[in-house]
Design an enzyme around this catalytic site. Structure first.
Site, mmCIF file in Angstrom:
data_model
loop_
_atom_site.group_PDB
_atom_site.id
_atom_site.type_symbol
_atom_site.label_atom_id
_atom_site.label_comp_id
_atom_site.label_asym_id
_atom_site.label_seq_id
_atom_site.Cartn_x
_atom_site.Cartn_y
_atom_site.Cartn_z
ATOM 1 N N LEU A 31 0.817 -1.221 0.000
ATOM 2 C CA LEU A 31 0.000 0.000 0.000
ATOM 3 C C LEU A 31 0.852 1.273 0.000
ATOM 4 O O LEU A 31 1.888 1.341 0.648
ATOM 5 C CB LEU A 31 -0.936 -0.003 1.218
ATOM 6 C CG LEU A 31 -1.904 -1.189 1.284
ATOM 7 C CD1 LEU A 31 -2.782 -1.083 2.531
ATOM 8 C CD2 LEU A 31 -2.785 -1.273 0.032
ATOM 9 N N HIS A 35 -3.395 4.326 -2.519
ATOM 10 C CA HIS A 35 -4.374 3.469 -1.835
ATOM 11 C C HIS A 35 -4.971 4.196 -0.625
ATOM 12 O O HIS A 35 -6.184 4.138 -0.389
ATOM 13 C CB HIS A 35 -3.699 2.186 -1.322
ATOM 14 C CG HIS A 35 -3.128 1.305 -2.382
ATOM 15 N ND1 HIS A 35 -1.785 1.042 -2.479
ATOM 16 C CD2 HIS A 35 -3.720 0.604 -3.387
ATOM 17 C CE1 HIS A 35 -1.566 0.209 -3.487
ATOM 18 N NE2 HIS A 35 -2.718 -0.061 -4.066
ATOM 19 N N GLY A 145 -9.307 3.632 -8.459
ATOM 20 C CA GLY A 145 -8.485 4.753 -8.899
ATOM 21 C C GLY A 145 -8.583 5.002 -10.395
ATOM 22 O O GLY A 145 -8.638 4.065 -11.196
ATOM 23 N N GLN A 151 -9.603 -0.144 -16.297
ATOM 24 C CA GLN A 151 -10.153 -1.050 -15.274
ATOM 25 C C GLN A 151 -11.411 -0.439 -14.666
ATOM 26 O O GLN A 151 -12.434 -1.109 -14.498
ATOM 27 C CB GLN A 151 -9.095 -1.285 -14.195
ATOM 28 C CG GLN A 151 -9.620 -1.951 -12.944
ATOM 29 C CD GLN A 151 -8.497 -2.260 -11.965
ATOM 30 O OE1 GLN A 151 -7.738 -3.181 -12.171
ATOM 31 N NE2 GLN A 151 -8.388 -1.483 -10.903
#
Ligand code: AMP
Length: 277
Positions: A31, A35, A145, A151
């Protein structure tokens, strides 16, 4: 912060939160501040937050890439202990038992370009794990994100079909001081390569400036390709696409974005930026 190492423990915890709003932040760990920004946003908008940490083997088309993917569960847990209510960090067998049947998702129209084209099967793998997580947690909102823009587009589509009540929340890209988008993969860059990797964001900005100064899409593409060639950095692709269909464009369509995938050293990095207002 509660730690659930399997679906059953997570389910018991979720049962206690029934009626409350839940934010889900799926991650593959190692992370960083990117994140953490998702987790903070989730915390500010929901009663409870679940962060999943799971390196999903099904989304890696290259076994070496999976092997080299950084992981530091202990460090991750320390970083988020005051930010989240629950961490779900299952092992592979718990997520994909022997009798697991892989699902096929109808994402062909978004998958045939960029990441989907260069990483065969990647997005089917992503959709499988995100489907499992959304189905298990049934969050009010799930956070993704813009760094992984394709994605995000595919998950939005998938979730609209299978989980229409869940809100998919896009989150801004967090960057290093030199402009490089934060990524777990940055841990695999040497100091020298870390500096060299700034070329990716610099060229996205340059592309935006060139388009503003009325260069054609083709001219911009050629200039960016030459810039990478000059620096001897392998550019896997530079595309300028429609923001929703993700198809390459030839004319100026508002909100169109530039996308880069490049290898710096042997680390594959991606980034994107809105080029046309
Ligand atoms: P990953 O662990 O790389 O699968 O990323 C988990 C989530 O964090 C995904 O939704 C990513 O898009 C998001 N993310 C990764 N890097 C960044 C960043 N630099 N800024 C914002 N979000 C990010």
């Amino acid at each position: 912060m509660q730690i659930a190492k399997d679906k059953e423990t997570l389910q018991t915890l979720l049962n206690k939160w029934s009626g409350k709003s839940i934010g889900l932040v799926p991650t593959m760990g190692a992370l960083h501040e990117g994140h953490l920004s998702l987790i903070e946003k989730a915390k500010s908008e929901n009663d409870f937050v679940v962060v999943s940490i799971f390196v999903n083997p099904k989304q890696f088309n290259d076994p070496k890439d999976l092997e080299n993917y950084p992981s530091d569960l202990e460090g991750d847990l320390k970083k988020i202990q005051d930010l989240t209510d629950c961490v779900f960090c299952p092992d592979i067998e718990n997520v994909y038992p022997n009798d697991f049947k892989e699902l096929r998702f109808e994402i062909d129209h978004l998958e045939g370009v960029m990441e989907g084209k260069h990483r065969q099967g990647h997005f089917q793998g992503v959709c499988n794990i995100v489907y499992i997580l959304l189905d298990l947690v049934k969050p009010t909102r799930a956070y993704f994100g813009i760094k992984d823009y394709q994605q995000l587009a595919i998950i939005r589509h998938m979730s609209k079909v299978h989980f229409p009540k869940i809100e998919i929340v896009p989150c801004e890209i967090i960057r290093e001081e030199n402009g490089l988008a934060k990524s777990s993969r940055n841990l695999n860059l040497s100091k020298d390569d870390f500096e060299k990797a700034a070329i990716i964001y610099q060229n996205l900005i340059a592309a935006r400036d060139l388009i503003r100064s009325n260069k054609s899409i083709d001219q911009v593409k050629e200039i960016v390709r030459n810039n990478f060639q000059k620096e001897k950095i392998e550019l896997e692709y530079f595309e300028i696409t429609h923001p929703d269909t993700l198809q390459p464009i030839n004319s100026r369509i508002p909100r169109s974005r530039g996308f880069i995938a490049a290898y710096v050293g042997n680390v594959r990095l991606i980034d994107n930026l809105e080029l046309i207002e």
